[in-house]
Enzyme design. Sequence first.
Site, PDB file in Angstrom:
ATOM      1  N   GLN A   1       5.755 -12.126   4.124  1.00 52.90           N
ATOM      2  CA  GLN A   1       5.659 -10.879   5.200  1.00 52.90           C
ATOM      3  C   GLN A   1       5.912  -9.649   4.457  1.00 52.90           C
ATOM      4  OE1 GLN A   1       4.506 -11.402   8.136  1.00 52.90           O
ATOM      5  NE2 GLN A   1       4.201 -13.438   7.793  1.00 52.90           N
ATOM      6  N   SER A   2       6.334  -9.672   3.152  1.00 56.65           N
ATOM      7  CA  SER A   2       6.760  -8.175   2.464  1.00 56.65           C
ATOM      8  C   SER A   2       5.332  -7.554   2.065  1.00 56.65           C
ATOM      9  CB  SER A   2       7.693  -8.564   1.358  1.00 56.65           C
ATOM     10  OG  SER A   2       7.864  -7.426   0.525  1.00 56.65           O
ATOM     11  N   CYS A   3       5.291  -6.313   2.004  1.00 56.37           N
ATOM     12  CA  CYS A   3       4.478  -5.615   1.406  1.00 56.37           C
ATOM     13  C   CYS A   3       4.328  -5.254  -0.247  1.00 56.37           C
ATOM     14  CB  CYS A   3       4.236  -4.047   2.104  1.00 56.37           C
ATOM     15  SG  CYS A   3       3.540  -4.182   3.638  1.00 56.37           S
ATOM     16  N   ILE A   4       5.687  -5.665  -0.455  1.00 58.27           N
ATOM     17  CA  ILE A   4       5.843  -5.450  -2.020  1.00 58.27           C
ATOM     18  C   ILE A   4       6.196  -6.773  -2.371  1.00 58.27           C
ATOM     19  CG2 ILE A   4       6.165  -3.132  -2.569  1.00 58.27           C
ATOM     20  CD1 ILE A   4       9.104  -3.489  -1.673  1.00 58.27           C
TER      21      ILE A   4
ATOM     22  N   VAL B   1       2.595   0.884  -3.948  1.00 60.03           N
ATOM     23  CA  VAL B   1       2.299  -0.005  -3.039  1.00 60.03           C
ATOM     24  C   VAL B   1       0.998  -0.554  -2.763  1.00 60.03           C
ATOM     25  CG1 VAL B   1       3.295  -0.931  -0.764  1.00 60.03           C
ATOM     26  CG2 VAL B   1       5.025   0.590  -2.050  1.00 60.03           C
TER      27      VAL B   1
END
Lengths: 102, 158
Positions: A99-102, B26
């Site tokens: 679920q992380s964006c990174i 990002v």
Amino acid sequence: MELNVAGKTINLTDDGYLTNLSQWDKEVALAIAKEEEVELTDAHFKVIEWVQTQFKNGVSLSVRGVKSSGVVDIKEFYALFPGGPLKKATRIAGIPKPQSCI
Amino acid sequence: MSKSVVKKMLFILSKAHIDSVYAAMVMANGARMEGIEAEIFFTFFGLDAITKKKLKNLKVATVGNPAMPMPTMLGGLPGMEAFASMMMKKEMEKLDMPPVDEFIEILSASGCKLWACKLAVDMFKLEEKDLIDELDGVLTIGDFYERADIEGTQIIFI
């Protein structure tokens, strides 16, 4: 969704991720890896084992975590699971989509 | 391989605010993680993010930033920018956001190409030795456009 492997029915989410890690075994990994066009080697299984351990310990997965994992570096990680490494690795390992964006 | 019709993301980073730098990084990292190609072109103040002496000291803008939770007059006080930047970096660390130098390492290892803008490098009188070791080269904007060589390429200016 469902996946049939060696006579067993495995439950999958709509994205194709296992809903229950207890249904996972090596044959399941091989079947999903085939769909992802990844040929599993010992190096892959080391990563799979590591992501499963992270999941069991409740650690959310990120690329930085992979970098400091000690089992694989970023370059190798991309080479082992080309075209979406963390998504593929987690799917083959039978754990939820990260679920992380990174 | 991602089912997305986006196949390649090209970012032009023109600012040195830490929030802008992280936005580019990002998004570039996110692209690579989806199997999408990614490249970043650092120009003007964005060059600070790949300048060895500067990349560890990037700041958040405390003045001229309406989203900053403090009155603009206070934002101009000595030390305020450093303080706000430190607080922001602390919060980012909690989210497992890598510091800029580590992020560059990750991006480079993941196959994201990192380019410096020729015009800006000349303007700031920088040499390649001033820039990160991971740099893939110094390009003109024309050369960078040529990197948009496949169907499904997007160019984003930050």
